[in-house]
Design a protein around this motif. Structure first.
Motif, short mmCIF file in Angstrom:
data_model
loop_
_atom_site.label_atom_id
_atom_site.label_comp_id
_atom_site.label_asym_id
_atom_site.label_seq_id
_atom_site.Cartn_x
_atom_site.Cartn_y
_atom_site.Cartn_z
N ARG B 141 0.85 -1.18 0.00
CA ARG B 141 0.00 0.00 0.00
C ARG B 141 0.89 1.23 0.00
O ARG B 141 2.04 1.21 0.39
CB ARG B 141 -0.91 -0.01 1.22
CG ARG B 141 -1.99 -1.05 1.09
CD ARG B 141 -3.23 -0.65 1.86
NE ARG B 141 -2.92 -0.28 3.22
CZ ARG B 141 -3.06 -1.10 4.26
NH1 ARG B 141 -3.50 -2.32 4.09
NH2 ARG B 141 -2.78 -0.69 5.46
N ASP B 142 0.27 2.30 -0.48
CA ASP B 142 1.00 3.55 -0.58
C ASP B 142 0.99 4.23 0.79
O ASP B 142 0.21 5.13 1.04
CB ASP B 142 0.31 4.42 -1.65
CG ASP B 142 1.05 5.71 -1.87
OD1 ASP B 142 2.06 5.95 -1.18
OD2 ASP B 142 0.62 6.48 -2.74
N ARG B 147 6.94 4.16 1.45
CA ARG B 147 7.56 5.32 0.78
C ARG B 147 9.01 5.50 1.24
O ARG B 147 9.85 5.96 0.49
CB ARG B 147 6.76 6.59 1.10
CG ARG B 147 5.45 6.68 0.34
CD ARG B 147 5.63 7.39 -0.98
NE ARG B 147 4.40 7.30 -1.77
CZ ARG B 147 4.36 7.56 -3.08
NH1 ARG B 147 5.45 7.93 -3.73
NH2 ARG B 147 3.24 7.46 -3.72
N ARG B 165 16.01 5.20 -15.25
CA ARG B 165 14.63 5.58 -14.96
C ARG B 165 14.07 4.65 -13.89
O ARG B 165 14.35 3.45 -13.91
CB ARG B 165 13.78 5.46 -16.23
CG ARG B 165 12.39 6.06 -16.09
CD ARG B 165 11.56 5.91 -17.35
NE ARG B 165 10.91 4.62 -17.36
CZ ARG B 165 10.97 3.76 -18.37
NH1 ARG B 165 11.67 4.05 -19.44
NH2 ARG B 165 10.34 2.61 -18.29
N ASP B 167 10.54 3.31 -12.32
CA ASP B 167 9.08 3.25 -12.37
C ASP B 167 8.60 2.63 -11.07
O ASP B 167 8.97 1.49 -10.75
CB ASP B 167 8.60 2.37 -13.52
CG ASP B 167 8.80 3.06 -14.86
OD1 ASP B 167 8.93 4.30 -14.87
OD2 ASP B 167 8.81 2.36 -15.89
N SER B 168 7.77 3.37 -10.33
CA SER B 168 7.30 2.77 -9.09
C SER B 168 5.78 2.66 -9.10
O SER B 168 5.09 3.56 -9.57
CB SER B 168 7.76 3.62 -7.91
OG SER B 168 7.23 4.91 -8.03
N VAL B 169 5.32 1.55 -8.61
CA VAL B 169 3.87 1.32 -8.56
C VAL B 169 3.50 0.72 -7.21
O VAL B 169 4.35 0.16 -6.50
CB VAL B 169 3.41 0.37 -9.68
CG1 VAL B 169 3.59 1.00 -11.03
CG2 VAL B 169 4.15 -0.95 -9.61
N PHE B 170 2.21 0.83 -6.88
CA PHE B 170 1.71 0.23 -5.64
C PHE B 170 0.54 -0.69 -5.96
O PHE B 170 -0.29 -0.38 -6.80
CB PHE B 170 1.24 1.33 -4.68
CG PHE B 170 2.36 2.16 -4.15
CD1 PHE B 170 3.02 1.80 -2.99
CD2 PHE B 170 2.77 3.30 -4.82
CE1 PHE B 170 4.06 2.56 -2.51
CE2 PHE B 170 3.80 4.07 -4.35
CZ PHE B 170 4.46 3.70 -3.18
N ALA B 171 0.50 -1.80 -5.27
CA ALA B 171 -0.59 -2.75 -5.51
C ALA B 171 -1.85 -2.34 -4.76
O ALA B 171 -2.94 -2.79 -5.07
CB ALA B 171 -0.19 -4.15 -5.09
N LEU B 183 1.51 -6.38 -11.93
CA LEU B 183 2.22 -5.10 -11.93
C LEU B 183 3.66 -5.29 -12.39
O LEU B 183 4.20 -4.48 -13.15
CB LEU B 183 2.23 -4.53 -10.51
CG LEU B 183 0.96 -3.84 -10.06
CD1 LEU B 183 0.98 -3.60 -8.56
CD2 LEU B 183 0.80 -2.50 -10.79
N ALA B 186 3.87 -5.66 -15.97
CA ALA B 186 3.72 -4.37 -16.61
C ALA B 186 5.03 -3.60 -16.58
O ALA B 186 5.44 -2.99 -17.58
CB ALA B 186 2.62 -3.58 -15.92
N LEU B 187 5.71 -3.65 -15.43
CA LEU B 187 7.00 -2.94 -15.33
C LEU B 187 8.01 -3.52 -16.31
O LEU B 187 8.72 -2.78 -16.99
CB LEU B 187 7.52 -3.02 -13.89
CG LEU B 187 6.74 -2.20 -12.87
CD1 LEU B 187 7.27 -2.46 -11.48
CD2 LEU B 187 6.81 -0.71 -13.20
N GLN B 190 7.46 -2.37 -19.64
CA GLN B 190 7.82 -0.98 -19.91
C GLN B 190 9.32 -0.74 -19.80
O GLN B 190 9.76 0.41 -19.72
CB GLN B 190 7.05 -0.07 -18.95
CG GLN B 190 5.57 -0.13 -19.25
CD GLN B 190 4.74 0.69 -18.30
OE1 GLN B 190 5.25 1.31 -17.39
NE2 GLN B 190 3.44 0.69 -18.53
#
Ligand code: ATP
Ligand code: ATP
Ligand code: MG
Ligand code: MG
Lengths: 512, 310, 330, 347
Positions: B141-142, B147, B165, B167-171, B183, B186-187, B190
C-alpha cells in the motif's frame, strides 16, 4: 367399439371443497367433444385428472377400453393423451422447434440435432396444417402461433386424444376459425379432441358432443346437434337467479364516473379493452357481466390507475382522471375492491388493523402530522370488524389467519368505510360462502343507498341480477350490450356473454 | 520463573513479521522463553482492547509491537501501564516509556537501488537483462513506511547511475499476489528489468513473476532468494529476527533494557543488509560489486546521508 | 507517441488475457446459476476455498493436479451447501451467498493458522504450481505466438470454455434445461423436468468452475495462497453476470473489458497517478457498465420491477413468494 | 402470539445448531469449546471496562444494522453500508480537522456532513435501482471497493499528517463526540444508536410513511394498489439507509478515532447487515443482535490472547449462525404459505 376416453364417476376434492363430484364422461374416437360450465365448475380440474396432473379421490379412467392409472402426465402421454393448457408453457428465447421438442430432444452424438428437429417440426406442421416457422424464436410470435406450437408439442409426443383448455380464449376470430379447421383435420385422421370453451357458438359450431358441468357435477352429455345455445346456457347456469333481487328505492343522482372510448393492452401487449364507454351515476349500481378474461380485470386496473390506458378518457365528478397515479385517483375519490385480493388486496402477514390503514395512512384522523393514531385505528377496525361481521379474534389478528371470505370482508370494510364517491368492486364474492355473500351483498346495497356510484364487476350472473341497476355485458374488450338489472333475460345475457348480439344472429367476434 | 514474551502485530504473515516470528521461535527454543503472538487483525477499533488485555495480565516481560497503525493504542497503553515494557519495532516515537528497535530500511533500500541501477546500466551485457535502462519498484500500500523504502531505493539508484529511470507502482494491498505479479509484468513490459518488491505477500507475486518472465527481482525483509531461485538478484534483509532475539536474550540474562532507549539497526550495525543471492552472485560483474562496497562504506561513514520519508 | 507505445503493446494484450482468465473462469461458472435463475453472490467464497484447498492439496500430495482437484472439491462442497439452502430450504440467495463468503474468509484463515501457525500467505512447503504451456512453434508466429503461448493450463481452459459453453447451452440437453428452468420454470415443470434437480446441477457446475478459478489463482496465476486472495474477483464476476445475463460470449466480452481496464490501469500507475485511484478503475468500469446497461434494458425491467422487488428480499418471514423464481436482472 | 414464540424458538434452535457446529470447528483446532466460551464471556463481560468495550464494538454494528433495517424493511438490500461508513467517517473527520468552530456546532456540522456523505455515496445506485431496477446488491458492493480506495487516496495522498502514520491530522476537540465514562472510549454514539433504533422502530410502527415503506417491503403490489409511489419511495429509502450508514462513520470518527486512517472500520457494514438480517429487519431486535455480535467481537479479543483459538473462529461461527437462521426462516414460510400452491393451479 370402446370409448376413446371414459371417466367413471370421478370425484376430486381439495380439502373439504369438492371440485368434481361423480363426474362421468365418455367420448368416442374421432369426435370433437366440448366441455362447458361456469367459472369454477370444475372443467380444468377434470381435465387435469385425465392428464395425470391430479389424482382423483374416487373413480376410474378408461382409455380405449383399458383401465388406466395415470400417476403423472408422462403416463398420460404414454397412454396417448396430450393437453394444451389454458396458459401456454413456452420458452420465449427458444425456437419453435426447440419448444416443440423440449423434453424429448432429437440427439445425434449426444448433442441436440437442431436440423432434424426443425425438419420434423416442419413436416408435422405440414401434415396437420399448423403453419409455423420452426426456426423462429417463440418470443416474437403471436398468441395464435404459440397455440399451434403447443398443439405441435402434443402431436409430436404421439397423442391420439388432445385436450384443449379454453383454446380460443386468447385467439382472434380468424385464428379460432383456423384452429377449428385443424381440429376437424385431427378427427378426420382418427384422433379425439376434448375442448373446454366458454364461447357457446363455438361449441355449437365445432363439437360433436357436449358435456355440461355445474358446481363440479355433470349436468348433461348430449350430441350438440340436439341442442340450442339457450339450452346450453340454461344447463350451464342452472336456475341462475339464486339470489333474490334486493329491494331498492330509486336513487339516481348525477353522473359520477364517465368512461369514454377506453382502450388498453394487457401484459402480452394484446388489446384488452377496445373502446369501452359507459357512465355510472350516484346511487346506481352498474354491473359488468362477462366471461372471465374479456377485459374486466383490465378495466378495473385502468380505472384505479394501476394500468395505463392507450386511448380514451375517464372523468370522475366531471374531472378528468386519465393517466393520474393510483394515489391521485384514490384521492380523487375512488375506492377499489380488487379481484385478486390475496395479491393486491391485503398484506397477508399484517394485522387486520394495518390492512385497514392502506391508502389512508396520510389522512386525518387515521394519522396526524405523519403519526398513525393507533388508538383510532384499533377502534375503527374493531367497529368495522363488527359492522362487516368479520370473524376474527380481534383487530390485531393477522389477515392470513382468516378464511377467504373473511379476508374479502376485510378488503370491503376498508374500501367501503372511506368517503369515496365511486366504488369499483371486482368479484366481491369470489370464493366466498353463501352466508358471507349475503352479508357482502347487503353492504353493497347500503353503499348504494348512501348515494355511492358503484361499478360491480362479476362473473356471477345471479349476483349481478340481485344487485345491479343496469348490466353491461363485456366481451372481448368491448361492451356488447346493456340490460336493465331487474329484468335479466337469461337467454339474452347468455348470448351477449357468448359474443352474439341478439337479433343480429352473427358472432361479434367476426365483427370485432 | 519463566520469561514471557508477547508480540502483537497485524503483519505476522508478511516478510518482516515472519522475521520477528523467526527470532521469537529461536528464542523460545534456545532460551526457553514462553512466546505469545497476538494478531491484531485490521480493525482500528480493536487495538486498544488488545493492548489492554496483554498489559493488564501483567504476565509479559517484554511486548514487541510492529505496525504503525498500532501507535495510537500503544502510546495510550504504555502510559497506562508503565510497568509493561513495549518494544516498538521499526520506528521511533515521542514516548519515553517505550523501547525502540529502529531499522534503517532506507539505507538497505539505498543499496538495493544502487545494485538495480548499476545492473540495469550494464544492460544486455548481463544475461537476462535488456537495454531498457529502467528499474522498477512494487510497493504494497501507498503508506509512509513503504515510501521510506522507495525513497532509499530511488536515492541509491540515482547515486549509482543518474540516468536510470525508476518506475514505481503500488498494488494497493498486501495480499493480492496476482496483482503483484501483474504489476511486475507491466513494469517489465515498460523496460524495467529489475524490480524491487516491498509488498508482503503481494511481493511474492513480484518474485514469481520474475521467474515467469525470466527477469530479475529483489527480495525484501527476509532472505527471499529461494522464492524464485536465479531470478531474485538480492534480498534486502531487515534482521528483525536478530534484533528480537538479542532483546529477548537481554531480558533473560537480566540485563535491563532502558525505557526510551533506541536500538538502531542500520548498515553500520548490520541490522539491515543487502544480501546478494548466491544463485545470481556470479552474474554480477566485479565492478558492480566494488561500487556497491564503496557506496556502503560511504553510507556507513556518513558521507552519504540517505533520505527518509515520514 | 512513445508513451502510447509504452502502454499499448503485445505485453498489454498478454496482460489483459492473464487478468481476464480468473474472472472469466468464475464468471462462466456463475453463468450456470444465472441461467438457471439463481442469483449467486457466493462466487467470491467458492473461489477462495478453491484457491486454498488447491494449495493444501498440492502441498500434501506434491501434485498440482491433485491440488486442482482438491480445490474444485472444496468449492463443490460450498456450492452444495448453497444449493441445499437456496433450492431445498428456499433461503434467500443473497443472505446465503454473503454468509458463505464470510464463512470462506473465516475458514481459510482459521485453517491457515491451524495448519501453518500463521495467517497470511503460504508458499514454499513444497508447493509447486501448474506448468506453463509453451505451444510448439509459437516463436515462429511472431507477436501472435507471444500472445497465445506461455500461459498456465487453466488460462487456456478458461478461454476454451467459452465456445464449449456456447455449445453446451445451444446443443446439449442439460444446457437447454438449465436455460428453460431459469427462464420459464413452469414450462420445465410441465414437461417433467425437475426444477430442483437442474438448480442443484447448475449450482454444482458453478462450484466446479469457481473452484477451478480459485485453483488457477493459487496454482496458475501465482504459486501461493494468501488470505482473501480472490480480492473481489467473484463480485466482479457477479456484476458481469448481471449485465451479460449469463451468455458466455457476453461474459467473455465483459471479462475482457475488466481484464483490459485492470491491465491498463496498472500500467497507468507508472505515469504518476495515485495507486488508489488507479485501483478503483475496474470497479468503476463495472459500475458504469452496470448502470449503462440497465438504462438500456429498461422497458423489460419496468415489467419486472414488481416481481423482482418481492423477491429481492424476503426477510419478512412470509413475504411474497410468487415472485421468488423470477431471475434478478440488473 | 404463538407464531411469535414459534419463530423465536426456531431461531434459537438454529443458533444452537450453528453453535454446535462451531464447537466442532473449535475442537478441530485443538481447543476446548468450554474454555473458548468462558474466555469469550470473560472478554465480553468480565468487568466494567470489558462491558464498555463490548458496547463500544456494538455501537457501529448497531448503527450499520439500523441502516440495513431501513432498507430491508422496504424489501431492498443496501450492502454498501461499508462504503457509506467510510465516506461518512472521512468527511466527518475532514470537517473535524479543517475548521475551527465552537464546540457543539462543530460536532453537529461534522455529523451532518457524515450523513450527507453517506447519502451521496448511495445516491447513484439508489437512483438506478428506483428508476431502472438496477440490482442494488451488486452496485452497492462495488461502490464499497471504490469508497475504501477513494478515502485511502484522500487520506494518504491529499490530507496525510506528517510522520510515519498513514492517517489524517486529528480532529479538533470541539468536534469530539463525548465519551460516556472515563475508563473507556465508549461514547455518545451508543446513545445515538439506541435512540436511532427506537426512532426507526417508531417510524415503522407509528408513522404513516413507515407504514408505507414496510408495506412496500411486504407486498409491493398491495402498496402500489394503495397508491404508494414505489419508485420514489425506493429512492428515498435507500438515501435514508445511506444517511445512517454515513452517520455510523461519523460516530466512529468523532467518537472513537478522532481521525481517519486506513483500517478505519472495516467489516462493520457487513456485520450490520447481518445483525439486521438476524433480527428480521427489526431495529429493536437489531439492538440485541448487534450486542450479540459486539460481545462476540469483544470476547474474541481476549480469546486471541488467552487461548490458542483465533478470532476467525468467531467469524466462522457467525457465518454458520446466519446460514442456519436463513434456512429456518423459509421452513416456516413454506409451511404457512399454503395458498401459493392453490394459486398456481388457478393459473
Ligand atoms: N389445487 C387446488 N386447490 C384448491 N382448490 C382448487 C385447486 N384447483 C382448483 N380448485 C378449485 O376447484 C374449483 C374448480 O376449478 P377449475 O379450475 O376446475 O374450474 P374451471 O371450471 O376450469 O373454471 P374456469 O372456467 O374459471 O377455468 C374452483 O373453485 C377452484 O378454486
Ligand atoms: N392458519 C390459521 N391460523 C389460525 N386460524 C386459522 C387459520 N386458518 C383458518 N383459521 C381459522 O379457522 C376458521 C375456519 O377457516 P376456513 O378457511 O375453513 O373458513 P371457511 O369456513 O372456509 O370460511 P369462508 O367461507 O369465509 O372461507 C377461520 O375463521 C379462521 O379464523
Ligand atoms: Mg379452467
Ligand atoms: Mg372458505
Amino acid at each position: 367399439m370402446p370409448f376413446a376416453i371414459e371417466l367413471k364417476s370421478i370425484t376430486k376434492r381439495f380439502g373439504s371443497f369438492v371440485a368434481n363430484e361423480g363426474v362421468n364422461l365418455a367420448v368416442e374416437r374421432g369426435r370433437i367433444h366440448a366441455i362447458i360450465g361456469e367459472n369454477g365448475a370444475g372443467k380444468t380440474t377434470l381435465m387435469n385428472v385425465l392428464f395425470g396432473l391430479l389424482q382423483p379421490d374416487e373413480g376410474e379412467i378408461w382409455i380405449d377400453g383399458e383401465k388406466k392409472i395415470l400417476p403423472n402426465p408422462a403416463a398420460a402421454i404414454a397412454a396417448g393423451i396430450g393437453m394444451v393448457h389454458q396458459h401456454f408453457k413456452l420458452v420465449p428465447s427458444l425456437t419453435v422447434a426447440e419448444n416443440v421438442f423440449l423434453g424429448m430432444e432429437i440427439r445425434k452424438g449426444g448433442l441436440i440435432d437442431h436440423k432434424a428437429q426443425i425438419e420434423r417440426t416442419a413436416s408435422l406442421s405440414k401434415q396437420f396444417g399448423l403453419q409455423v416457422d420452426p426456426s423462429e424464436r417463440v418470443g416474437l410470435l403471436s398468441v395464435g402461433i404459440e397455440q399451434r406450437i403447443e398443439i405441435l408439442k402434443v402431436l409430436v409426443r404421439g397423442a391420439r386424444t388432445i385436450i384443449l383448455d379454453e383454446p380460443t380464449a386468447v385467439l382472434t376470430p380468424q385464428e379460432s376459425r383456423e384452429l377449428f379447421q385443424t381440429l376437424r383435420g385431427f378427427v378426420a385422421q382418427g384422433m379425439t379432441v376434448l375442448f373446454i370453451s366458454h364461447h357457446l357458438e363455438e361449441v355449437m359450431e365445432v363439437s360433436d358432443t357436449v358435456t355440461v358441468l355445474r358446481h363440479g357435477k355433470e349436468v348433461a352429455t348430449r350430441p350438440t346437434a340436439e341442442l340450442t345455445k339457450s339450452d346450453l346456457v340454461q344447463m350451464m347456469v342452472g336456475r341462475f337467479v339464486s339470489f333474490d333481487r334486493r329491494p331498492r328505492p330509486p336513487t339516481s343522482g348525477k353522473t359520477v364516473l364517465e368512461v369514454e372510448d377506453l382502450w388498453c393492452r394487457d401484459e402480452r401487449r394484446v388489446q384488452a379493452l377496445r373502446g369501452v364507454s359507459f357512465k355510472v351515476r350516484a346511487g346506481e349500481i352498474v354491473g359488468i357481466a362477462g366471461v372471465a378474461g374479456n377485459g374486466q380485470t383490465e378495466l378495473a386496473e385502468v380505472l384505479s390507475g394501476l394500468r395505463p390506458s392507450s386511448h380514451g378518457a375517464i372523468r370522475l365528478q366531471g374531472r378528468p382522471i386519465t393517466g393520474l397515479s393510483a394515489r391521485a385517483i384514490r384521492a380523487a375519490g375512488i375506492a377499489h375492491v380488487p379481484g385478486d385480493r390475496l395479491v393486491r388486496g391485503v398484506d397477508r402477514n399484517a394485522s387486520i388493523a394495518l390492512n385497514m390503514l392502506m391508502g389512508r395512512q396520510d389522512q386525518k384522523p387515521w394519522s396526524r402530522s405523519g403519526i398513525i393514531d393507533h388508538r383510532y385505528l384499533t377502534e375503527q377496525t374493531t367497529a368495522l370488524i363488527k359492522r362487516f361481521d368479520i370473524r376474527a379474534r380481534g383487530p390485531e389478528s393477522p389477515v392470513k389467519s382468516l378464511s377467504g371470505g373473511n379476508i374479502q370482508k376485510v378488503v370491503l370494510a376498508r374500501e367501503f368505510s372511506g368517503d369515496a364517491g365511486f366504488l369499483l368492486i371486482d368479484q366481491p364474492t369470489r370464493g366466498v360462502d353463501i352466508g358471507a355473500q349475503e352479508a357482502i351483498h347487503g353492504e353493497i346495497m347500503r353503499q348504494r343507498e348512501a348515494g355511492k356510484a358503484i361499478l360491480l364487476i362479476s362473473v356471477q350472473l345471479d349476483e349481478l341480477s340481485a344487485l345491479a341497476d343496469r348490466i353491461l355485458v363485456m366481451f372481448n374488450g368491448t361492451v356488447m350490450g346493456e340490460l336493465p338489472g331487474d329484468r335479466v333475460d337469461e337467454e339474452e345475457i347468455g348470448m351477449l356473454m357468448a359474443g352474439v348480439r341478439p337479433g343480429s344472429g352473427a358472432s361479434a367476434r367476426g365483427a370485432a | 520463573k519463566d520469561v514471557h514474551i508477547a508480540a502483537i502485530s497485524g503483519y505476522f504473515a508478511q516478510g518482516f513479521g515472519v522475521s520477528i516470528v523467526n527470532g521469537l521461535k529461536k528464542a523460545e527454543k534456545d532460551l526457553g522463553v514462553k512466546v505469545k503472538l497476538v494478531d491484531t487483525g485490521n480493525r482500528a477499533l480493536d487495538y486498544e482492547e488488545q493492548f489492554n488485555n496483554i498489559a493488564k495480565s501483567g504476565e509479559y516481560d517484554l511486548v514487541f509491537v510492529m505496525g504503525w497503525e498500532l501507535v495510537d493504542a500503544l502510546q495510550k497503553t504504555a502510559a497506562a501501564y508503565p510497568n509493561t515494557k513495549f518494544v516498538f519495532i521499526d520506528g521511533v516515537l515521542d514516548s519515553k516509556q517505550i523501547i525502540y528497535a529502529n531499522f534503517a530500511q532506507n539505507q538497505g533500500s539505498f543499496m538495493a537501488g544502487a545494485l538495480a541501477a548499476l545492473m540495469a546500466e550494464k544492460g544486455s551485457a548481463v544475461e537476462g537483462l535488456g537495454d531498457g535502462k529502467a528499474i522498477g519498484f512494487v510497493g504494497g500500500r501507498d503508506i509512509p513506511v513503504i515510501r521510506d523504502f522507495l525513497a532509499g531505493y530511488e536515492q541509491g539508484a540515482k547515486t549509482a547511475a543518474p540516468d536510470i529511470r525508476l518506475d514505481s507502482v503500488f498494488a494497493g494491498t498486501f495480499d493480492d499476489p496476482a496483482k503483484g505479479s501483474e504489476l511486475t509484468m507491466a513494469l517489465y513490459g515498460q523496460g524495467s528489468d529489475i524490480v524491487y518488491n516491498v509488498a508482503g505477500p503481494t511481493g511474492e507475486g513480484v518474485l514469481q513473476a520474475s521467474a515467469a518472465a525470466d527477469k530479475y527481482s529483489i527480495g525484501v525483509d527476509i532472505d527471499q532468494c529461494n522464492v524464485a531461485p536465479g531470478h531474485v538478484m538480492a534480498s534486502m534483509l531487515k534482521k528483525a529476527d536478530v534484533a528480537v532475539y538479542s532483546l529477548v536474550k537481554d531480558v533473560v540474562d537480566g540485563k535491563g533494557i532502558e525505557p526510551g532507549s533506541i536500538h538502531t539497526y542500520d548498515l553500520k550495525s548490520g541490522g539491515v543488509e543487502l544480501l546478494l543471492c548466491p544463485q545470481v552472485v556470479d552474474k554480477i560483474p566485479a565492478d558492480v560489486k566494488a561500487r556497491l562496497e564503496a557506496l556502503k562504506t560511504d553510507v556507513i561513514d556518513g558521507k552519504i546521508t540517505v533520505a527518509t520519508v515520514k | 507517441m512513445e508513451v502510447l507505445e509504452r502502454l499499448f503493446n503485445v505485453a498489454l494484450v498478454v496482460a489483459t488475457l492473464r487478468t481476464t482468465a480468473p474472472i472469466l473462469l468464475v464468471a462462466l461458472g456463475g453463468s450456470f446459476t444465472t441461467k438457471a435463475g439463481i442469483f449467486n453472490i457466493g462466487l467470491e467464497g467458492q473461489m477462495l476455498v478453491g484457491a486454498f484447498f488447491a494449495v493444501i492439496g498440492t502441498i500434501f500430495t506434491g501434485s498440482p493436479w491433485i491440488g486442482v482437484l482438491c480445490g474444485v472439491a472444496a468449492a463443490l462442497v460450498l456450492a452444495f451447501v448453497f444449493a441445499l439452502l437456496v433450492v431445498t430450504f428456499k433461503a434467500n440467495e443473497v443472505v446465503v451467498g454473503l454468509a458463505l463468503n464470510i464463512l470462506a474468509g473465516g475458514m481459510t484463515v482459521s485453517l491457515l493458522k491451524a495448519i501453518f501457525g500463521t495467517r497470511g500467505s503460504i508458499f514454499g512447503h513444497g508447493l509447486v504450481g501448474l506448468p506453463v504451456l509453451r505451444l510448439p512453434n509459437a516463436r515462429d508466429l511472431g507477436w501472435f505466438g507471444q500472445m497465445i503461448s506461455g500461459y498456465t493450463p487453466l488460462v487456456y481452459v478458461a478461454f476454451i470454455l467459452v465456445p464449449v459453453l456456447i455449445l453446451f447451452y445451444n446443443r446439449s440437453r442439460l444446457g437447454l434445461y438449465i436455460r428453460v428452468v431459469g427462464e420459464k420454470p413452469e414450462a420445465a415443470e410441465a414437461l417433467g423436468i425437475s426444477i430442483a434437480r437442474i438448480r442443484y446441477v447448475s449450482s454444482l457446475l458453478c462450484g466446479l468452475l469457481a473452484g477451478l478459478a480459485g485453483a488457477h489463482l493459487s496454482l496458475g496465476y501465482t504459486t501461493m495462497f494468501t488470505e482473501n486472495m480472490s480480492s473481489g474477483r467473484g463480485f466482479m464476476a457477479v456484476a458481469i453476470l448481471i449485465f451479460s445475463n449469463g451468455d458466455p460470449l457476453k461474459i467473455l466480452l465483459g471479462c475482457l473489458l475488466f481484464g483490459f481496464s485492470d491491465a491498463l490501469s496498472l500500467r497507468l500507475q507508472t505515469f504518476g497517478i495515485s495507486s488508489y485511484l488507479v485501483l478503483a478503475v475496474p470497479y468503476l468500469v463495472a459500475l458504469i457498465a452496470l448502470f449503462a446497461l440497465s438504462y438500456r434494458a429498461r422497458p423489460r425491467i419496468i415489467q419486472e420491477t414488481l416481481a423482482s422487488m418481492g423477491r429481492a428480499l424476503s426477510v419478512k418471514p412470509n413475504a411474497a413468494t410468487d415472485a421468488e423464481k423470477a431471475v434478478t436482472r440488473g | 402470539m404463538s407464531d411469535r414464540i414459534d419463530s423465536l424458538l426456531g431461531q434459537a434452535l438454529a443458533i444452537l445448531f450453528a453453535l454446535g457446529l462451531g464447537a466442532i470447528v473449535i475442537l478441530t483446532v485443538d481447543e476446548s469449546p468450554l474454555r473458548v466460551l468462558v474466555t469469550l464471556l470473560n472478554g465480553a463481560f468480565g468487568n466494567p471496562e470489558r462491558i464498555a468495550g463490548t458496547l463500544l464494538q456494538t455501537t457501529p454494528i448497531l448503527i450499520c444494522g439500523i441502516a440495513a433495517c431501513i432498507s430491508l424493511r422496504a424489501g431492498l438490500f443496501n450492502i454498501g453500508i461499508e462504503g457509506q461508513l467510510f465516506m461518512g467517517g472521512f468527511w466527518a473527520t475532514w470537517v473535524g480537522f479543517s475548521f475551527n468552530l465552537p464546540p457543539v456546532l462543530h460536532l453537529l456540522l461534522a455529523m451532518a456532513v457524515a450523513i450527507i456523505a453517506g447519502m451521496a455515496w448511495i445516491a447513484i445506485p439508489a437512483f438506478f435501482r428506483a428508476r431502472y431496477n438496477t440490482n442494488e446488491v451488486v452496485s452497492t458492493i462495488l461502490a464499497n471497493y471504490v469508497a475504501i480506495l477513494v478515502t485511502s487516496y484522500l487520506t494518504i495522498n491529499i490530507f496525510k499528517r506528517p510522520g510515519g502514520l498513514s492517517e489524517t491530522p486529528p480532529i479538533h476537540e470541539s468536534a469530539y463526540l463525548p465519551e460516556l465514562f472515563s475508563f473507556s472510549r465508549l461514547n455518545w454514539g451508543l446513545i445515538i444508536g439506541l435512540v436511532l433504533a427506537c426512532a426507526v422502530h417508531f417510524f415503522f410502527t407509528r408513522m404513516s410513511r413507515g407504514y408505507a415503506v414496510s408495506e412496500m417491503g411486504a407486498n409491493p403490489k398491495f402498496a402500489e394498489y394503495g397508491g404508494i409511489d414505489i419508485k420514489r419511495q425506493i429512492f428515498v429509502v435507500l438515501l435514508a439507509s445511506g444517511a445512517v450508514g454515513g452517520l455510523a462513520g461519523g460516530v466512529e470518527a468523532l467518537g472513537v478515532h478522532h481521525r481517519f486512517m486506513e483500517g478505519f472500520a472495516p467489516g462493520f457494514g457487513f456485520d450490520g447487515v447481518i445483525a439486521a438480517l438476524l433480527a428480521n429487519g427489526s431495529p429493536i431486535g437489531t439492538i440485541f443482535t448487534a450486542l450479540f455480535f459486539g460481545a462476540l467481537r469483544s470476547g474474541s479479543l481476549l480469546l486471541e490472547v488467552d487461548t490458542t483459538a483465533s478470532r476467525e473462529i468467531i467469524t466462522v461461527i457467525q457465518a454458520l449462525i446466519i446460514l442456519a437462521v436463513s434456512a429456518q426462516i423459509t421452513i416456516k414460510r413454506r409451511a404457512s404459505d399454503s395458498t401459493a400452491g392453490e394459486r398456481r393451479w388457478k393459473f
